[in-house]
Design a protein around this motif. Structure first.
Motif, short mmCIF file in Angstrom:
data_model
loop_
_atom_site.label_atom_id
_atom_site.label_comp_id
_atom_site.label_asym_id
_atom_site.label_seq_id
_atom_site.Cartn_x
_atom_site.Cartn_y
_atom_site.Cartn_z
N UNK A 59 0.84 -1.19 0.00
CA UNK A 59 0.00 0.00 0.00
C UNK A 59 0.88 1.24 0.00
N UNK A 60 0.28 2.36 -0.41
CA UNK A 60 1.08 3.58 -0.53
C UNK A 60 1.52 4.14 0.81
N UNK A 61 0.99 3.62 1.92
CA UNK A 61 1.41 4.09 3.24
C UNK A 61 2.53 3.22 3.81
N UNK A 62 2.88 2.15 3.12
CA UNK A 62 3.95 1.27 3.58
C UNK A 62 5.29 1.99 3.51
N UNK A 63 6.16 1.75 4.49
CA UNK A 63 7.45 2.43 4.52
C UNK A 63 8.33 2.05 3.32
N UNK A 64 8.10 0.89 2.72
CA UNK A 64 8.87 0.48 1.55
C UNK A 64 8.32 1.05 0.25
#
Length: 469
Positions: free
Chosen positions: A348-353
């Protein structure tokens, strides 16, 4: 091991269904990629007389465009019985010389070799394939030979060494972002515009960037593989499809067969580490510690994974775009961000990666431009240090032609990019954002999704121009 010849004959007949009615049953189910036109031009090219070697990773449509070429040849008036297809990863064809396969096919249809077309799929499974193919090209000036393979780097190396003047390489990359958008019909929210970047350049703006970004996120997760990207509602558990049908087969089957690898588990673990670090700056010491492998093995595995077109290494220059004598650090990118999904699940776009996957996705749009000198800049001198994600330098490394910094933010800081621009006399640079689009005299700020679309779209338009002219 000897076997009944009728088994081989039956297999050849089954693989060439168009001999009966001149049609491929599933031909109309697949859209043609923009890269198809260039490939078909080579298939039908009479002069110079060369075999075509179609290269690219697994499951990005090589077999499909072979079938599409076969159907178009038939529609152009070529007799269906003069077109032959062999999938060389089929066990029954193991170790069979190409000439023997051709003779078996010709005898079935009772046709002559002249004016016939022969398609060899996954040719890397044939030992010394380049010697066999070169011989066929030299002996048969009125026949056409087309081969495909998934180990692009290894194929190209052998093509150059043994097929000079006999083979024409054609590279098919994973589905580009512009293809993904255009083939799915999502381009209705884009509007053409123009920006000043080393002269007027065609760009695009979007009246709903949030919606367009959602398509970009879907592309990052599943968009590189046409079968999944264009039929997402029909594919159950696409993560498993990517893992089992692509990464596992390459690691467990393709690479051991090409390079005689015995410890496939170690190679898989090594690939997992590099995949998780896609888009990061790595150094041999850190990779050695994390993977518990020595530098010699690291270099060997990187070579294997590049040959299988799973990763691409980007090399470093300093703030003046000069190369380093001792290579201690580098960047590794997955050639397709969707490979990350197959290993670690959708992101997801909120993932740190996620910012690293964004950078990977944009970089993937440049993969067809292998002749260009792409690098990243990284420097440290006292308290001064910095990085620029992607630059293009001239062949002699004397001039920097452009520079891009990737950010997944609407407050991107351009200080280090401008420092690099000043050092290398660049008038204007590019920094990507999440949704912001601003065109200044010295800086273009553009959403990653728009930039990825523009890079791949312009490349395909240029390819079409080369075909026309």
């Amino acid at each position: 091991m000897a076997f009944d010849k009728t088994i081989l004959t039956g297999r050849i007949i089954d693989d060439n269904t168009w001999w009966d009615d001149g049609r491929i049953p599933f031909y109309d189910e697949f859209s043609k990629r923009r890269y198809y036109r260039g490939f078909y031009e080579l298939v039908t090219q009479k002069f110079p007389h060369r075999a075509v070697v179609l290269m690219g990773p697994r499951r990005i449509g090589k077999t499909v465009i072979m079938y599409q070429a076969i159907q178009d040849l038939i529609d152009s008036g070529i007799s269906p019985k003069n077109i032959f297809y062999f999938s060389l990863d089929t066990p029954i064809y193991t170790n069979m010389p190409l000439e023997e396969l051709i003779n078996d096919g010709l005898s079935i249809n009772d046709v002559k070799l002249e004016e016939s077309y022969f398609f060899f799929d996954e040719i890397q499974y044939l030992k010394d394939w380049e010697i066999h193919l070169k011989s066929l090209v030299d002996k048969n000036r009125k026949s056409k030979f087309i081969a495909s393979g998934s180990a692009a780097a290894a194929l190209r190396m052998k093509s150059i060494e043994s097929g000079a003047g006999r083979f024409t390489d054609y590279f098919l990359p994973p589905l580009t972002f512009s293809e993904y958008i255009d083939l799915n019909g999502y381009n209705d929210i884009l509007k053409e515009t123009e920006v000043d970047f080393n002269g007027p350049r065609r760009f695009y703006k979007c009246n709903d960037i949030e919606k367009f970004n959602n398509h970009f996120i879907d592309y990052i997760n599943f968009g590189g593989f046409p079968e999944i990207a264009l039929n997402s509602e029909k594919v159950k558990n696409p993560e498993r499809v990517i893992q089992k049908d692509i990464t596992d087969k390459v690691i467990m089957k393709d690479l051991p067969g090409l390079f005689g690898i015995e410890n496939t588990l170690e190679l898989q673990q090594f690939f997992n580490v590099l995949s998780y670090r896609t888009g990061e700056i790595l150094d041999y010491k850190k990779v050695s510690q994390e993977t518990k492998t020595d530098n010699k093995t690291i270099k060997k595995y990187i070579k294997y994974l590049e040959a299988a077109f799973l990763i691409k290494v980007l090399h470093r220059v300093d703030i003046s775009a000069k190369r380093f004598k001792n290579i201690t650090q580098f960047k590794v990118y997955l050639t397709n961000p969707s490979l990350y999904t197959g290993l670690f699940g959708r992101i997801k776009d909120i993932d740190e990666r996620f910012p690293h996957l964004v950078e990977t996705a944009v970089y993937a749009q440049y993969l067809h431009r292998e002749h260009e000198f792409l690098r990243y800049a990284n420097w440290k001198s006292g308290k001064d240090e910095g990085e620029v994600d992607l630059i293009q330098v001239s062949n002699n490394f004397q001039d920097v032609q452009w520079a891009v910094e990737f950010k997944w933010s609407d407050s991107p800081k351009a200080g280090k990019l401008k420092q690099f621009m000043s050092k290398n006399n660049l008038r204007k640079g590019v920094i990507t954002s999440k949704t912001k689009f601003e065109d200044y005299d010295d800086l273009l700020i553009v959403p990653n999704s728009i930039y990825a679309y523009v890079v791949s779209k312009n490349a395909l338009d240029k390819l079409d121009e080369e075909i026309l002219y």
